[in-house]
Write a protein that holds these residues in place. Structure first.
Motif, PDB file in Angstrom:
ATOM      1  N   THR A   1       0.850  -1.185   0.000  1.00  0.00           N
ATOM      2  CA  THR A   1       0.000   0.000   0.000  1.00  0.00           C
ATOM      3  C   THR A   1       0.887   1.236   0.000  1.00  0.00           C
ATOM      4  O   THR A   1       1.713   1.421   0.890  1.00  0.00           O
TER       5      THR A   1
ATOM      6  N   ASP B   1       2.442   0.490   4.614  1.00  0.00           N
ATOM      7  CA  ASP B   1       2.317  -0.738   5.389  1.00  0.00           C
ATOM      8  C   ASP B   1       3.213  -0.702   6.631  1.00  0.00           C
ATOM      9  O   ASP B   1       4.268  -0.064   6.642  1.00  0.00           O
ATOM     10  N   ASN B   2       2.795  -1.444   7.637  1.00  0.00           N
ATOM     11  CA  ASN B   2       3.566  -1.556   8.872  1.00  0.00           C
ATOM     12  C   ASN B   2       4.881  -2.274   8.592  1.00  0.00           C
ATOM     13  O   ASN B   2       4.885  -3.347   8.000  1.00  0.00           O
TER      14      ASN B   2
ATOM     15  N   ASP C   1      -5.408  -9.782  10.161  1.00  0.00           N
ATOM     16  CA  ASP C   1      -5.732  -8.712  11.107  1.00  0.00           C
ATOM     17  C   ASP C   1      -4.644  -7.645  11.158  1.00  0.00           C
ATOM     18  O   ASP C   1      -4.826  -6.589  11.772  1.00  0.00           O
TER      19      ASP C   1
ATOM     20  N   SER D   1      -5.152  -3.132   7.137  1.00  0.00           N
ATOM     21  CA  SER D   1      -6.254  -2.199   7.328  1.00  0.00           C
ATOM     22  C   SER D   1      -7.426  -2.586   6.426  1.00  0.00           C
ATOM     23  O   SER D   1      -7.277  -3.377   5.489  1.00  0.00           O
ATOM     24  N   VAL D   2      -8.604  -1.995   6.698  1.00  0.00           N
ATOM     25  CA  VAL D   2      -9.796  -2.292   5.890  1.00  0.00           C
ATOM     26  C   VAL D   2      -9.601  -1.891   4.430  1.00  0.00           C
ATOM     27  O   VAL D   2      -9.941  -2.658   3.526  1.00  0.00           O
TER      28      VAL D   2
ATOM     29  N   GLU E   1      -6.863  -1.871   2.741  1.00  0.00           N
ATOM     30  CA  GLU E   1      -5.964  -2.878   2.163  1.00  0.00           C
ATOM     31  C   GLU E   1      -6.727  -4.155   1.839  1.00  0.00           C
ATOM     32  O   GLU E   1      -6.542  -4.757   0.769  1.00  0.00           O
TER      33      GLU E   1
END
Length: 247
Positions: free
Chosen positions: A98, A143-144, A200, A203-204, A206
């Motif tokens: 993302t 992204d994380n 989980d 994100s929504v 994504e």
């Protein structure tokens, strides 16, 4: 931390999740289990090397490294014992990332081309985690960083191995110890390999992007299969007509 990048053609393909693979000359592969214990041993081994390397030993290794490198990406030793240099990281991402697009577009998910190689200028104090964060910042990836991991690819006997680096390891030290030859050691960025996707962690928006991508792939596959069987049906009907209809 600065960097440049090069990119080759092709797109990432799906492959089986792994922590470490061994590839032989016959292209067979065997999975070797690894985990927290292995990563902890790697960190302890690296820490021991950093502790026992004197300033003169580091200087000698850097001089040898600079004398043997072929791409002019040399290392520089500072008076305080820290040194800077370059590492190359190949991106092998199997899932879309993302990216922050800015303006009204917001965020967008897409696949990065496979074979994208990035050259980063780093310090001996930079950790694996910091290298990952630098790569994501370059691509403005939203992204994380915890979703990604840095792997080392190296040779062991007649095998080529890929194993995950712990976040506390220092890639430039590994580069110095291995020498400049990327056939001996190279770095690869991949998603965290846990055996299954941790939905989980996304994100929504994504997840909605993933659904759109899956729908498109499904439609493409249906179109390919339908075309194939329509072609077979036409050939069979032509063969029947050529043989003549039964009375």
């Amino acid at each position: 931390m600065t960097w440049t990048s090069t990119m080759s053609s092709g797109y990432s393909s799906l492959e089986e999740d792994s922590e470490e693979y061994f590839f032989t000359a016959r292209t067979s592969f065997f999975r070797k289990p690894s985990g927290k214990l292995t990563e902890q041993k790697d960190v302890e081994k690296e820490k021991e090397l950093r502790t026992h390397l004197s300033f003169e030993e580091i200087r000698h290794k850097i001089e040898f490294y600079n004398a043997t490198t072929r791409d002019h990406l040399k290392m520089t030793l500072n008076p305080d014992g820290l040194y800077t240099g370059f590492i190359k990281v190949q991106l092998e991402l199997r899932r879309p990332i993302t990216v922050t697009g800015g303006g009204v577009k917001g965020q967008e998910a897409f696949y990065l081309p496979s074979g994208c190689v990035n050259t980063l200028h780093v310090s001996s104090s930079n950790t694996v985690r910091q290298v990952i964060e630098a790569l994501l910042r370059k691509f403005t990836v939203a992204d994380n960083p915890a979703k990604f991991a840095l792997y080392k690819r190296f040779r062991r006997d007649d095998h080529v191995c890929i194993c995950k680096l712990a976040e506390g390891e220092h890639p430039l030290l590994l580069r110095l110890l291995a020498g400049p030859n990327t056939d001996t050691l190279s770095f690869v960025l991949r998603e965290q390999q846990t055996g299954e996707v941790m939905w989980d962690a996304f994100s929504v928006p994504e997840l909605h992007n993933f659904l759109r991508i899956l729908d498109k792939e499904e439609q493409d596959q249906v179109r390919v299969i339908t075309t194939r069987y329509n072609t077979y049906r036409e050939k069979l009907e032509e063969a029947i007509r050529a043989a003549g209809s039964p009375d």
